[in-house]
Design an enzyme around this catalytic site. Structure first.
Site, short mmCIF file in Angstrom:
data_model
loop_
_atom_site.label_atom_id
_atom_site.label_comp_id
_atom_site.label_asym_id
_atom_site.label_seq_id
_atom_site.Cartn_x
_atom_site.Cartn_y
_atom_site.Cartn_z
N ASP A 13 0.85 -1.17 0.00
CA ASP A 13 0.00 0.00 0.00
C ASP A 13 0.90 1.24 0.00
O ASP A 13 2.10 1.16 0.30
CB ASP A 13 -0.89 -0.03 1.24
CG ASP A 13 -1.92 1.08 1.24
OD1 ASP A 13 -2.45 1.40 0.17
OD2 ASP A 13 -2.18 1.64 2.32
N ASP A 15 -0.29 5.03 1.03
CA ASP A 15 -0.53 5.89 2.18
C ASP A 15 -0.50 5.08 3.47
O ASP A 15 -1.18 4.06 3.59
CB ASP A 15 -1.89 6.59 2.05
CG ASP A 15 -1.91 7.60 0.92
OD1 ASP A 15 -0.99 8.43 0.86
OD2 ASP A 15 -2.83 7.55 0.09
N ASP A 209 -1.26 -0.93 6.03
CA ASP A 209 -1.41 -0.32 7.35
C ASP A 209 -2.84 -0.48 7.89
O ASP A 209 -3.13 -0.01 8.99
CB ASP A 209 -1.05 1.16 7.31
CG ASP A 209 -2.09 1.98 6.54
OD1 ASP A 209 -2.41 1.61 5.40
OD2 ASP A 209 -2.58 2.99 7.10
#
Length: 259
Positions: A13, A15, A209
Site C-alpha cells: 500500500d 498511504d 497499514d
C-alpha cells in the site's frame, strides 16, 4: 500448517506504508531501492482513484521515493480492467477525477450521461449535489452501480475527509442499489495486480497499514501479509478482527532485509 514459499514479489500500500500525510516514512526509500535492485516484481497499490500512475510517480518522486509509474496500481486501473472484462467497449457516467476518467478512456469506454451502462463512482474533492442527483437518476433508470473502493474516509493534514464509500452509501440510500466495489479489500484488485506483474499469490506478500482493507485483501488473495504500524491501525485494534496478518512490524524499514 505448511510453510510458505520464499517471497518472490511484493505488493505494498502507499498511504500509511510508504508515506504519511505527504511525508515519506523512514526506510521507505531504502525499501523501494532494495526492491528495484533485487529485480523482483513489485507494485505500489492505492485505493485512491484521483491520480493517474504518472501523477503518482511524480508526487512520490518529489518526496524522494523513486517508483516507476508502471509499478503503480490504482483502484481506477482495477475498475477499468474489471469493466473491460465485463462489458468491453461500454459506456459510463463517471463521478471522479483524471485517474478514473483516463483509465476508462484507455480501455475505449465512452463517458456519457445518456443511458450509460454504468455509473462509476470514484474519489473527488468536489462532490456536488448536481452530480449526485444525476447519478441517482441514472441508477434509478437502470444503470449498473460501480464504485472504485469502499473507503469511507481519506486522510488529510486537517483530519479525515469523506471518501468513496461514504458517498456510495448516500447513493445507495437514495436508490436502494448497492455498488460493486472493485478496490481493496476485494481480492480482485490484488489478483489483477499479481497478473499484471506475472506473480503468483503463493510467492507474494502484501504490506499494508489497515486490517480491514490491506491485510484482508492480501489474505483473501492467498498472499503472505505484513501489517505496519505507521498508518491507521493501532496495535490494540489488531485483536478485534477475526483474522490476523502473517506478521506485524513497526514500519516498512523492518522489512528491507526480507527483500
Amino acid at each position: 500448517m505448511a510453510e510458505r514459499k520464499p517471497i518472490e514479489s511484493w505488493l505494498t500500500d502507499m498511504d500509511g506504508v510508504l508515506m504519511h500525510e505527504g511525508v515519506p516514512v523512514p526506510g521507505a526509500d531504502a525499501f523501494i531501492k532494495r526492491l528495484r535492485d533485487s529485480g523482483k516484481p513489485f507494485l505500489v497499490l492505492t485505493n485512491n482513484s484521483i491520480y493517474t500512475p504518472r501523477d503518482l510517480h511524480a508526487r512520490l518522486n518529489r518526496i524522494g521515493l523513486d517508483v516507476p509509474w508502471e509499478s503503480i496500481w490504482t483502484s481506477a486501473l482495477a475498475t477499468a480492467q474489471f469493466l473491460d472484462e465485463q462489458r468491453p467497449g461500454g459506456t459510463a457516467h463517471v463521478i471522479g477525477e483524471a485517474g478514473l476518467t483516463t483509465a476508462l478512456h484507455d480501455i475505449g469506454y465512452v463517458l456519457t450521461d445518456h443511458d450509460p451502462d454504468y455509473v462509476v463512482l470514484g474519489e473527488t474533492r468536489t462532490y456536488s449535489f448536481e452530480a449526485l442527483t444525476k447519478a441517482i437518476r441514472l441508477i434509478d433508470a437502470g444503470a449498473r452501480f460501480i464504485a472504485t473502493n469502499p473507503d469511507e474516509t481519506g486522510p488529510s493534514p486537517q483530519g479525515p475527509l469523506p471518501a468513496t464509500g461514504s458517498v456510495a452509501a448516500l447513493i445507495t440510500k437514495a436508490t436502494g442499489v448497492d455498488p460493486y466495489f472493485v478496490g481493496k479489500p476485494n481480492p480482485l484488485m490484488m489478483r489483477h495486480g499479481l497478473n499484471a506483474i506475472g506473480a503468483h499469490s503463493e510467492t507474494s506478500a502484501m504490506i499494508g497499514d489497515r486490517m480491514d482493507t490491506d491485510v484482508l485483501a492480501g489474505l483473501e488473495a492467498g498472499m503472505e501479509t505484513f501489517l505496519v504500524l505507521t498508518g491507521l491501525t493501532r496495535p490494540e485494534e489488531i485483536e478485534r478482527h477475526p483474522f490476523r496478518p502473517s506478521r506485524v512490524v513497526d514500519s516498512i524499514a523492518d522489512l528491507i532485509d526480507l527483500v
